[in-house]
Write a protein that holds these residues in place. Structure first.
Motif, short mmCIF file in Angstrom:
data_model
loop_
_atom_site.label_atom_id
_atom_site.label_comp_id
_atom_site.label_asym_id
_atom_site.label_seq_id
_atom_site.Cartn_x
_atom_site.Cartn_y
_atom_site.Cartn_z
N ILE A 49 0.87 -1.17 0.00
CA ILE A 49 0.00 0.00 0.00
C ILE A 49 0.91 1.23 0.00
O ILE A 49 1.69 1.43 0.93
N THR A 50 0.84 2.01 -1.07
CA THR A 50 1.73 3.17 -1.19
C THR A 50 1.17 4.18 -2.19
O THR A 50 0.43 3.81 -3.10
N ALA A 51 1.53 5.44 -1.99
CA ALA A 51 1.25 6.46 -3.01
C ALA A 51 2.55 6.80 -3.72
O ALA A 51 2.60 7.74 -4.51
N TYR A 56 -0.29 12.18 -0.20
CA TYR A 56 -0.83 11.14 0.68
C TYR A 56 -2.24 10.68 0.31
O TYR A 56 -2.66 9.59 0.71
N ARG A 58 -3.22 9.81 -2.56
CA ARG A 58 -3.17 9.04 -3.81
C ARG A 58 -2.70 7.61 -3.58
O ARG A 58 -2.09 6.99 -4.44
N ASN A 59 -2.96 7.07 -2.38
CA ASN A 59 -2.52 5.71 -2.09
C ASN A 59 -3.17 4.69 -3.02
O ASN A 59 -4.32 4.85 -3.42
N GLY A 172 4.39 11.08 5.52
CA GLY A 172 3.73 11.13 4.21
C GLY A 172 3.41 12.53 3.71
O GLY A 172 2.96 12.70 2.57
N ASP A 208 8.93 4.43 -1.77
CA ASP A 208 8.77 2.99 -1.46
C ASP A 208 9.99 2.17 -1.87
O ASP A 208 9.95 0.96 -1.94
#
Length: 461
Positions: A49-51, A56, A58-59, A172, A208
């Motif tokens: 799970i990341t943007a 923040y 836009r994950n 974030g 990430d």
């Protein structure tokens, strides 16, 4: 919230969930390959799970199996299935799901497993020396993303001094700079840290940790074409003659460096790290050996590392070089790396301009921005064919790439947006403007195309 929602959905389908907490994207893929019952590996699938470096809000989710990251057709299939399942959900069912969830969730510190593998890789390359980086001063800039682990969990156990490392704590909101090795502010920050701390090397990651770049002791950036040249030099020492697959915006000087200086083959493909990696895998499947797929953005994947685009592993390859040079009695700090890109011709001037397509303009005649963009490219191609001063690239997989005035330009359609990015590289700004004028002459016949950035560029000279 997203982690808990994903976990509820998976446990509700009768499967076990292992939560890793803060992690890097490459580590998530790695967990599908690691062997070890103590941490429930290998897992059947992993979700990150990341943007990434986006804001923040836009994950998103990145999905992995042991065959790699899922592509567009897989994601489309998942979304369609999810929509069907959601239609059949009852409120009562969702409440029961929350009760079931806590019993089948385990928590594991997988990042310790992943980082210890990186440490072992460097020790192996240096002939099993416990602290092969002793005496090196290396600073890390994680940009408040997830890459802060690299200083304490990788570099320090290898003996490196990491004082002066910055923005290692996750946040974030990115209060210092966007964690993106292509961002000028981010690169300035790591260059300053290297110079202020008189460090041997600087390392910067994206949020990430699937992208990275480096800075040598003099503040010289090792990113974009230079990072590709450096990784190509390392890989071609190990695998002479191999094919290096890159994205479409790499420079002509890089091709000359890979093919004439290093004796490799440069296969320039499309933008998009998944495209570049998939093309390297395809070449291997038809008998053309390729060991490196790398984009100017800092995404790089090696065959030896399961074609995983891992920014931390790329940096480990650089550390291996430093450590093995030290073990062989060759000092010189990061000069070992800088010397490897000696002879790379770099353009005197480079620019990227973005030409936006107005999707509401009547000139689209109800068609898609993609069709309109393709029409622009076709028209430009026809113009180039009739201009003796311009020469179309003989092999090209994306957009229109043209040489002239001692440089080149590439106009292509963005992968996701109604935009035609234009890259120009030339010996001087004056030469770049000549190439820009050739594009401007062809694009002026398309009123839905906003060419203001290009017009400003050619008029400013």
């Amino acid at each position: 919230m997203l982690q808990d929602a994903v976990s509820r959905g998976i446990t509700g389908a009768g499967l076990d969930v292992v939560q890793y907490g803060l992690a890097s994207t490459p580590a998530m893929f790695n967990s599908t390959l690691t062997e070890g019952d103590a941490f429930f590996c290998p897992v059947d699938g992993a979700i990150m799970i990341t943007a990434s470096h986006l804001p923040y809000n836009r994950n998103g989710l990145k999905f992995f199996t042991n065959a790699g990251g899922l592509g567009k057709p897989d994601i489309k299939d998942i979304l369609e299935r999810a929509a069907d399942i959601y239609k059949q959900f009852m409120v009562e069912g969702l409440t029961n799901l929350e009760k079931q969830t806590s019993t089948s969730i385990k928590r594991v510190d997988y990042m310790s497993v992943y980082t210890s593998d990186l440490v072992k890789a460097v020790r192996r390359a240096a002939g099993d020396i416990e602290k092969p980086l002793e005496g090196f001063h290396i600073v890390v800039d994680a940009g408040n993303g997830a890459g802060g682990f690299f200083a304490a969990k990788v570099l320090e156990p290898l003996g490196a001094k990491t004082s002066g490392s910055q923005f290692l704590e996750p946040d974030g909101m990115f209060p210092n700079h966007i964690p993106n090795p292509e961002d000028k502010t981010a690169m300035k920050a790591i260059i300053q840290a290297v110079l202020d701390n008189k460090a041997d090397l600087g390392i910067i990651f994206d949020t990430d940790v699937d992208r990275s770049a480096a800075v040598d002791s003099t503040g010289h950036e090792l990113n974009r074409n230079r990072l590709i040249a450096l990784m190509s030099a390392i890989v071609l020492e190990e695998h002479p003659g191999t094919t290096i697959v890159t994205d479409s915006v790499t420079s002509d000087g890089l091709t000359t460096f890979i093919e004439k200086k290093l004796g490799g083959k440069h296969h320039r493909f499309k933008r998009g790290y998944k495209n570049v990696i998939d093309e390297a895998i395809r070449l291997n499947s038809i008998g053309e050996e390729s060991h490196l797929a790398i984009e100017t953005s800092g995404h790089g994947a090696l065959k030896e590392n399961h074609w995983l685009d891992d920014g931390a592993y790329l940096m480990v390859k650089l550390l291996n070089k430093l450590a093995s040079a030290r073990a062989a009695g060759r000092g010189g700090g990061s000069k070992v790396l800088t010397d490897l890109v000696d002879g790379l011709e770099e353009p005197g001037f480079a620019v990227e301009l973005r030409l936006k397509i107005d999707q509401n303009h009547s000139d689209l005649k109800g068609g898609s921005f993609r069709d309109y963009g393709e029409a622009v490219l076709k028209h430009l191609e026809n113009r180039v064919d009739s201009d003796p001063k311009l020469q179309k690239a003989p092999v090209n997989y994306e957009g229109v790439r043209v040489s002239g005035s001692g440089g080149w330009f590439l106009l292509r359609l963005s992968l996701h947006d109604p935009v035609l990015p234009l890259n120009i590289e030339a010996p001087s700004r004056e030469d770049a403007v000549k190439l820009g004028l050739a594009v401007a002459a062809a694009t002026k016949e398309f009123p839905a195309l906003d060419t203001s950035a290009l017009d400003k560029f050619v008029q400013a000279f």
